[in-house]
Design an enzyme around this catalytic site. Structure first.
Site, PDB file in Angstrom:
ATOM      1  N   LYS A  55      23.062  -2.234  78.991  1.00 21.48           N
ATOM      2  CA  LYS A  55      24.440  -2.276  79.263  1.00 21.48           C
ATOM      3  C   LYS A  55      25.140  -3.001  78.071  1.00 21.48           C
ATOM      4  CE  LYS A  55      27.736  -4.741  82.345  1.00 21.48           C
ATOM      5  NZ  LYS A  55      27.683  -5.358  83.486  1.00 21.48           N
TER       6      LYS A  55
ATOM      7  N   GLU B 177      22.334  -0.580  90.422  1.00 21.26           N
ATOM      8  CA  GLU B 177      22.018  -1.789  89.449  1.00 21.26           C
ATOM      9  C   GLU B 177      21.151  -2.696  90.004  1.00 21.26           C
ATOM     10  OE1 GLU B 177      24.872  -5.023  86.807  1.00 21.26           O
ATOM     11  OE2 GLU B 177      25.473  -4.083  88.811  1.00 21.26           O
TER      12      GLU B 177
ATOM     13  N   CYS C 137      27.931  -1.164  86.187  1.00 23.02           N
ATOM     14  CA  CYS C 137      28.697  -2.138  86.701  1.00 23.02           C
ATOM     15  C   CYS C 137      30.282  -1.852  86.190  1.00 23.02           C
ATOM     16  CB  CYS C 137      28.441  -3.570  86.582  1.00 23.02           C
ATOM     17  SG  CYS C 137      29.253  -4.805  87.521  1.00 23.02           S
TER      18      CYS C 137
END
Length: 592
Positions: free
Chosen positions: A414, A355, A465
């Site tokens: 995301k 990430e 994440c």
């Protein structure tokens, strides 16, 4: 291992254990290392349980037969009532601490079958308000132990946030304590055990809902190494595993409570209802483990055959968090990732960077975009990486797939953002306008499309994440056609705490729930691969630099959980609602 080597085994393992970064107490380190040897750990645990049981029995006999004869019974009764609150509070604190030790990195999963027993005993017979308080105490201790890593993210700013997060999560267990005192019948063993189990699962599920959802530290995660037990997750999801473990805790608590009731009567243990509870308890646990063994025997040959597989390399750059976001350090940071990638022998089908490996926008830096594109062409394979992107006046936490031709062939923004870390929820902006000034930086915008990337060897999705901690969201990627899953993250924020270990363990359940293999790339670890049975392999240590490579087999079926989602949790919610309505229905029927 022979017992003669136990001492040397402990001494050799103490200082290499990951638990040394989480607790300074030597006894916890020794206990954590003993848990890595199941045979020795089981013997010691059984000895401890038998000793404590014997001690309780002796104490009970002495108190009942000696003290009660010497002192006035009413006087003793009043004394115990005054001390009851202290005892209950102590039991809740003990449960909170034991529960935390069952989670990674200590991994004392054996204790999770008993860790909630003190808590349930402490709640027994309490009024709703008392149950709320004791539940909050247990929750505060537990979440303080497993969420302390939030304090060190960006102090002093995150200190307040960590305290509020712990209080918020503890309120869920406070709600459990409140409702437990209402629906858990003390005279009915079946109602006590199963109503509390339904309630526990309902509370865990509620913790995952909404923008403030945070299902961290579920009871099931204590069993991430119990390969046989967790196979049931392909039907019930992670919450089914929590249910099984909690039912056992509740049954043990009820048996102890019956023993402690005055006057003592052995006939309480020979009632038809107790017989039904025994049959149900044995049946549930036996069925779950039998199903797990069948699932392992069914999927093991498929994993070994690997008719359809993809060769994946993971690069763990271990970029210093204090330098990672400095634009002047970007060249050195990318040099680390490119250098490690260049060490690969042969050409894998896919290379994964973690990430925000690229911390600046490619749209605003054409030269950097051309450099990344040229590097992708030089390695002659697909590269997926995280990037902090700026587009149409908004920031995105994005994953991009770069083809061997150097073109961006797919992107995923995301969707589930970290509240207050990546974006402040709109509701809180409206209620507390000053948060815009208190929380630095601009909010990241949420994506809207669950991308399924196209690759010549198979389709896949990428979660970013902490999206991986939400089982209901991961299944939506799989339902859209993903054949394997990539998880990219940056856990360097949390330092050498329990967070990287717990975060990695959570992915084990996502693999089992959807029977999909996972490749996980973390900036500072833990990076690794997880197969369809939930077995981690080739994983890295935290805060090390390097690369790992393995083949992943593609998904070849759809599980019940992938297809229908959290139907087991919905059933527990309905059962809890019905049990809560029983007292009101009885009151209405009596009035009429």
């Amino acid at each position: 291992m022979r017992t003669g080597h136990l001492k040397s085994f402990c001494l050799l393992r103490i200082w290499s254990s990951p638990a040394r970064n989480c607790c300074p107490l030597l006894v916890f380190r020794i206990y954590g290392n003993l848990s890595q040897n199941p045979a020795i750990f089981t013997k010691i645990t059984l000895y401890v349980i038998f000793f404590l049981t014997f001690l309780i029995l002796c104490t009970k006999i002495v108190l009942r037969d000696s003290v009660m004869e010497l002192l006035d019974r009413e006087e003793v009764s009043n004394f115990l009532k005054r001390k009851n609150g202290i005892y209950s509070c102590f039991l809740c604190i003990v449960s909170g601490g034991l529960f935390a030790l069952c989670q990674p990195p200590f991994n004392l999963g054996h204790l999770s079958w008993f860790c909630l027993v003190p808590f349930l005993i402490g709640l027994n017979g309490k009024k709703a308000k008392q149950g709320f308080v004791y539940g909050f105490i247990m929750g505060a201790v537990y979440f303080l132990c497993i969420l302390y890593f939030v304090f060190i993210v960006q102090p002093p700013l995150t200190i307040t946030g960590a305290i509020l997060l712990i209080i918020y999560q503890a309120l869920y267990l406070a709600l459990f304590g409140l409702l437990f005192s209402i629906i858990a019948g003390r005279d009915s063993c079946l109602q006590f055990v199963f109503s509390s189990a339904f309630l526990w699962v309902s509370i865990e599920y509620l913790r995952s809902l909404g923008v403030m959802g945070f299902p961290w530290g579920l009871l099931a995660y204590t069993q991430w190494k119990n390969l046989t037990l967790i196979q049931i997750a392909e039907i019930t999801g992670v919450y089914g595993v929590s249910f099984v473990v909690f039912v056992f805790n509740a049954a043990v608590a009820y048996i102890i409570l019956q023993y402690l009731r005055k006057p003592f009567d052995y006939r309480r243990f020979s009632t038809p209802e107790m017989a039904v509870l025994s049959v149900l308890l044995i049946g549930i646990i036996t069925s779950v483990f039998f199903y797990g063994m069948r699932a392992i025997s069914r999927y093991e040959p498929l994993i070994k055959e690997r008719e359809k597989e993809i060769d994946i390399a993971i690069v763990q750059g271990n970029i210093d968090q204090s330098k990672k976001w400095d634009p002047h350090y970007l060249g050195e940071s990318l040099g680390v990732f490119m250098g490690l990638t260049g060490e690969l022998k042969g050409t894998p089908d896919l290379i994964i960077w973690p990430e925000t490996a690229i911390t600046v926008s490619l749209n605003e830096n054409p030269f950097l975009r051309d450099s990344i594109s040229g590097f992708a062409r030089s390695i002659h394979t697909y590269l997926i990486t995280g990037v902090q992107e700026y587009e149409d006046g908004r920031y995105y936490n994005r994953a991009i797939l770069i083809s061997p031709a150097g073109e961006i062939s797919g992107k995923y923004d995301k969707i589930h953002l970290v509240p207050f870390g990546e974006a402040t929820p709109a509701f809180f902006k409206w209620i507390f306008p000053f948060l815009k000034k208190v929380i630095p930086g601009e909010d990241i915008s949420s994506g809207s499309v669950r991308t399924v990337f196209e690759h010549p060897s198979g389709k896949f999705s990428c979660c970013i994440c902490f999206e991986s901690i939400f089982p209901g969201e991961i299944r939506l990627f799989i339902k859209r056609g993903a054949q394997f899953l990539v998880n990219i993250t940056n856990d360097a924020w949390f330092g050498k705490t329990n967070a990287p270990y717990h975060h990695f363990a959570i992915n084990v359940f996502r693999a089992v729930e959807n029977r999909i293999e996972i490749a996980r790339a973390a900036n500072s670890g833990i990076s690794g691969y997880i197969d369809k049975l939930g077995r981690p392999r080739y994983y890295t240590r935290i805060f090390t630099r390097g690369l790992i490579r393995s083949n992943l087999s593609l998904r070849n079926g759809t599980t019940i959980y992938t297809r229908f989602g959290d139907i087991f949790s919905y059933a527990c919610l309905v059962a809890t609602a019905l049990l809560m309505s029983l007292p009101f229905l009885k009151a209405i029927s009596q009035k009429s």
